[in-house]
Scaffold this active site. Structure first.
Site, mmCIF file in Angstrom:
data_model
loop_
_atom_site.group_PDB
_atom_site.id
_atom_site.type_symbol
_atom_site.label_atom_id
_atom_site.label_comp_id
_atom_site.label_asym_id
_atom_site.label_seq_id
_atom_site.Cartn_x
_atom_site.Cartn_y
_atom_site.Cartn_z
ATOM 1 N N ASP A 196 0.803 -1.222 0.000
ATOM 2 C CA ASP A 196 0.000 0.000 0.000
ATOM 3 C C ASP A 196 0.832 1.266 0.000
ATOM 4 O OD1 ASP A 196 0.878 -0.528 2.597
ATOM 5 O OD2 ASP A 196 -1.099 -1.053 3.320
ATOM 6 N N ASN A 214 -7.865 -3.246 14.024
ATOM 7 C CA ASN A 214 -9.262 -3.428 13.597
ATOM 8 C C ASN A 214 -9.405 -4.572 12.593
ATOM 9 O OD1 ASN A 214 -8.119 -2.397 11.311
ATOM 10 N ND2 ASN A 214 -9.503 -0.660 11.085
ATOM 11 N N HIS A 256 -7.528 -4.954 9.856
ATOM 12 C CA HIS A 256 -7.181 -4.688 8.458
ATOM 13 C C HIS A 256 -5.924 -5.455 8.049
ATOM 14 C CE1 HIS A 256 -4.787 -0.756 9.522
ATOM 15 N NE2 HIS A 256 -3.934 -1.748 9.380
ATOM 16 N N GLU A 275 -9.813 -1.954 5.083
ATOM 17 C CA GLU A 275 -10.477 -1.677 6.352
ATOM 18 C C GLU A 275 -11.753 -2.513 6.470
ATOM 19 O OE1 GLU A 275 -8.729 -0.168 8.346
ATOM 20 O OE2 GLU A 275 -8.075 1.824 7.763
HETATM 21 C C1 F6R Z 1 1.392 -1.677 6.161
HETATM 22 C C2 F6R Z 1 0.058 -2.264 6.210
HETATM 23 C C3 F6R Z 1 -0.734 -2.362 7.461
HETATM 24 C C4 F6R Z 1 0.103 -2.726 8.695
HETATM 25 C C5 F6R Z 1 -0.780 -2.758 9.939
HETATM 26 C C6 F6R Z 1 0.032 -3.054 11.184
HETATM 27 O O1 F6R Z 1 1.912 -1.708 4.842
HETATM 28 O O2 F6R Z 1 -0.421 -2.653 5.192
HETATM 29 O O3 F6R Z 1 -1.740 -3.313 7.288
HETATM 30 O O4 F6R Z 1 0.705 -3.959 8.487
HETATM 31 O O5 F6R Z 1 -1.399 -1.514 10.095
HETATM 32 O O6 F6R Z 1 0.913 -1.997 11.412
HETATM 33 P P1 F6R Z 1 2.022 -2.057 12.542
HETATM 34 O O7 F6R Z 1 3.008 -3.079 12.110
HETATM 35 O O8 F6R Z 1 2.636 -0.666 12.545
HETATM 36 O O9 F6R Z 1 1.343 -2.399 13.804
#
Ligand code: F6R
Length: 241
Positions: A67, A136, A138, A143
């Protein structure tokens, strides 16, 4: 789903690094899907070290990131391009024309999404997709409520995601409201998935991921249906699971 329980974040990063190095060694032209955020930082640090010590080469590797924020140029310190370049790519022997990250600052975002999806298909399949887990549920920036059949698309970021990611910005107001993300189906089409989860803040999400019903309300639940998922999680994230 194969679950590898580790003591802490260091061990998680060590195991993830070994996992990736083994795959890169086994596959002739490996294709890795990569994530940003805090969780894979230790993995990237170790991959840089192993590459320096000549334990692994990335010269035949192609990568696709999950992303990118909409509205941030590549050079912006909080763009995911910048993150990947600073934490991994500039330190290793990868060829930058084999690196793919969606561009969030183009005029036609829809076209960028279709082009990104096409680029992934042009290499065949992602061999290993690295994922983190949102509190959440994702995965990527898919989302809650994202259709399970989604391909690469533009999303409105959830307020909980913007709050969680505000730690990287000066204030929450600076966190972009939109992002481009690989879709849930795009992720599910990867040959293999490596899910990394660390810390107590993820414990509820891990429980729901493992035991909840498969539903677009909790996107990570779809991973129950993928044939080849390895989750490396530390004790805090696994809780009583
Ligand atoms: C990042 C992504 C997100 C993260 C998720 C967890 O490229 O796609 O899905 O993997 O938000 O983030 P952290 O590792 O910062 O807890």
């Amino acid at each position: 789903m194969k679950i590898i329980k580790v003591k802490d974040y260091d061990e998680l990063s060590e195991k993830a690094c070994r996992f990736i190095i083994d795959k890169v060694a086994q596959i002739e032209k490996p294709v890795l899907g990569l994530a940003t955020g805090s969780t894979p930082e230790g993995l990237y640090q170790r991959l840089v070290e192993k590459n320096r010590q000549d334990e692994v080469s990335f010269k035949d590797l192609s990568t696709f990131n999950l992303d990118e924020y909409v509205g941030l140029a590549k050079s912006h310190p909080n763009s995911y391009y910048h993150y990947m370049y600073e934490k991994l790519f500039k330190h290793i022997d990868i060829s930058m024309d084999q690196v793919h990250i969606p561009s969030g600052d183009v005029a036609n975002l829809e076209e960028e999404c279709m082009e990104y999806e096409k680029q992934i298909r042009s290499v065949g399949q992602i061999d290993v997709q690295v994922l983190g887990l949102g509190v959440n549920g994702h995965i990527g920036f898919n989302e809650p409520g994202t259709p399970l059949s989604s391909l690469t698309h533009v999303v409105d970021l959830d307020s909980s995601t913007r709050k969680a990611n505000a730690r990287f910005f000066d204030s929450i107001d600076e966190v972009p409201e939109k992002a481009i993300t690989m879709g849930i189906e795009t992720i599910m089409e990867s040959r293999e998935i490596l899910l990394l989860v660390s810390g107590e803040s993820k414990a509820k999400a891990v429980t729901r991921l493992l035991n909840g019903e498969v539903s677009s309300e909790f996107p990570a639940s779809i991973l129950q249906k993928h044939k080849h998922v390895t989750m490396i999680a530390d004790e805090e994230a696994l809780g009583s699971n």
